[in-house]
Enzyme design. Sequence first.
Site, PDB file in Angstrom:
ATOM      1  N   SER A 252       0.806  -1.033   0.102  1.00 18.51           N
ATOM      2  CA  SER A 252       0.043  -0.047  -0.041  1.00 18.51           C
ATOM      3  C   SER A 252       0.797   1.294   0.035  1.00 18.51           C
ATOM      4  O   SER A 252       2.167   1.021   0.172  1.00 18.51           O
ATOM      5  CB  SER A 252      -0.958   0.153   1.276  1.00 18.51           C
ATOM      6  OG  SER A 252      -0.157   0.302   2.397  1.00 18.51           O
ATOM      7  N   LYS A 253       0.237   2.273  -0.220  1.00 17.53           N
ATOM      8  CA  LYS A 253       1.143   3.730  -0.420  1.00 17.53           C
ATOM      9  C   LYS A 253       1.679   3.946   0.975  1.00 17.53           C
ATOM     10  O   LYS A 253       2.670   4.582   1.228  1.00 17.53           O
ATOM     11  CB  LYS A 253      -0.142   4.809  -0.330  1.00 17.53           C
ATOM     12  CG  LYS A 253      -0.611   4.882  -1.740  1.00 17.53           C
ATOM     13  CD  LYS A 253      -0.946   6.113  -2.336  1.00 17.53           C
ATOM     14  CE  LYS A 253      -1.278   6.128  -3.864  1.00 17.53           C
ATOM     15  NZ  LYS A 253      -2.893   5.984  -3.851  1.00 17.53           N
ATOM     16  N   ARG A 254       1.299   3.181   2.087  1.00 15.13           N
ATOM     17  CA  ARG A 254       1.939   3.442   3.335  1.00 15.13           C
ATOM     18  C   ARG A 254       3.306   3.258   3.323  1.00 15.13           C
ATOM     19  O   ARG A 254       4.232   3.756   4.048  1.00 15.13           O
ATOM     20  CB  ARG A 254       1.263   2.702   4.500  1.00 15.13           C
ATOM     21  CG  ARG A 254       1.311   2.910   5.826  1.00 15.13           C
ATOM     22  CD  ARG A 254       0.105   2.229   6.774  1.00 15.13           C
ATOM     23  NE  ARG A 254      -0.217   0.848   6.193  1.00 15.13           N
ATOM     24  CZ  ARG A 254       0.586  -0.048   5.978  1.00 15.13           C
ATOM     25  NH1 ARG A 254       1.432  -0.324   6.595  1.00 15.13           N
ATOM     26  NH2 ARG A 254      -0.031  -1.202   5.425  1.00 15.13           N
ATOM     27  N   THR A 255       3.776   1.888   2.693  1.00 12.25           N
ATOM     28  CA  THR A 255       4.929   1.231   2.741  1.00 12.25           C
ATOM     29  C   THR A 255       5.826   1.801   1.369  1.00 12.25           C
ATOM     30  O   THR A 255       7.007   1.433   1.359  1.00 12.25           O
ATOM     31  CB  THR A 255       5.060  -0.111   2.599  1.00 12.25           C
ATOM     32  OG1 THR A 255       4.206  -0.762   1.909  1.00 12.25           O
ATOM     33  CG2 THR A 255       4.657  -0.525   4.187  1.00 12.25           C
TER      34      THR A 255
END
Length: 488
Positions: A252-255
């Site tokens: 995801s964009k988080r990582t």
Amino acid sequence: MSDLRLRIAPSPTGSVHLGLCRTALFNWAYARGRGGAFVLRIEDTDRTRSTAESEAAILEGLRWLGIDWDEGPEVGGPHGPYRQSERVVGHKETVQRLVEAGYAYRCFCSAERLTELREGQEKRKETPRYDGRCRDLDPAESARRAAAGEEFTVRFRVPEGATVFEDLVRGSVRFDHGEIDDWIMLRRDGSPTYNFVVVCDDVDMRISHVFRGEEHLVNTPKQILLYEALGETVPRFGHLPLMLGTDRKKLSKRTGDTALGDYVAKGYPRDAIINFLCLQGWALDGETEVFDTATFVERFDIVDVQKAGAVFDPDKFRWLAGDTIRRMGLADLADAVAPYVVEAGQMSAEGIAARRPWFERLVAGEQERIELFGDFPPRVACFFEADDAVTFDPKAEKNARKHEARAETLQAYLGWLEGRDDLDDPASLGAATKEWVQEKGLKIPALFQPLRCVLTGQPGGRDLFDCVALLGLEATAARIRAGVARLA
Ligand code: GLU
């Protein structure tokens, strides 16, 4: 014509996700390697989230990757239209048929009732599901209420039993129907849901194999039941493992970046992107990491895809990018980095064309050092600075200042340099310089460290005499003179 027909059915609701690119590659390669057809269908039924820009980006992204489709937007084909929103008439007729045959039913339960039902179930820690109130409504009454204008949804009547299917990636998969709700096919506003339309369209488009992300596995029994209700052949399914971030959670964009465009913008070479995506759940032989698309097409088989989640390793991705760059021809690499140089404001496209041999020399010196095209401009920034204002890296300056006689050495060297005619030949100038240093009774770093500092401002990097060749006598002399003053 082969009956092997594959497809991807992206929803145009955002940027082009790497997961979509991988799904596209695997489907496309399977079709191309076996003489099948590859279809692109745009699933834009979610009218609030679908955008024309996103659809255009998907088409552009696929083309950029070298993925072509035999049927779909812009190319047409015998099973069109290839945009789901243009197919709703057919969808509505199918619902009507299923309701009449008893495979589906109208549900008049209000949104409030369903919310209450769900909240009660959640409170009791039960799996939220429809309680079947409208399941056994008398068909005549159902038809009358609908005709009277009462709002309804249409639900699929999930029979008792279980659905078992052979997934080409995961092997035998079983779902008890007790786990499957009577799912909604048509919403209150008449719009069809994904699980319903995907089947209608795959049937109409004669799709034989459906390879898609594992997140859709739970949808598959619902879809299989629908194929059966429609009396249609169920395609073969293969669910590709999730792409996981280094934290082992769904990418995801988080990582990290998940959009193709992010990687293109940073200058990951196309071949590296394709190669890397191929490795997300598939391997050539367990050893060979680097291979080209043709090899992938030739060797790919869905049954070799792994079940376990594919960990997306950003370091490996960068390494593959660098490896790809090292194998590129110089002219191609120069073409590839040129837009980044223009973007950085270092040169114009015309300027690059006018000084092509110079530019290729600039590129050649970094070929072994960069991993991404986007790494290039910062690495050559010193060549575009004013000769009297080269940015000195603190380490480069410290190295230069270690040498007491730096000013005299540089000045003497400049005098010697001005009498030479091999500034354009790094090998010759380098060898001659080393002799000069010896004749002067100096150690190599006594000249090289101050010289590198005043010419490039950097503590290391490409061959020093390559820098002289790139700068030419005038700029070299100007930088030495300015540097002598700055290092005083
Ligand atoms: N529109 C769906 C998606 O974007 C397609 C899923 C499928 O391939 O069935 O995930």
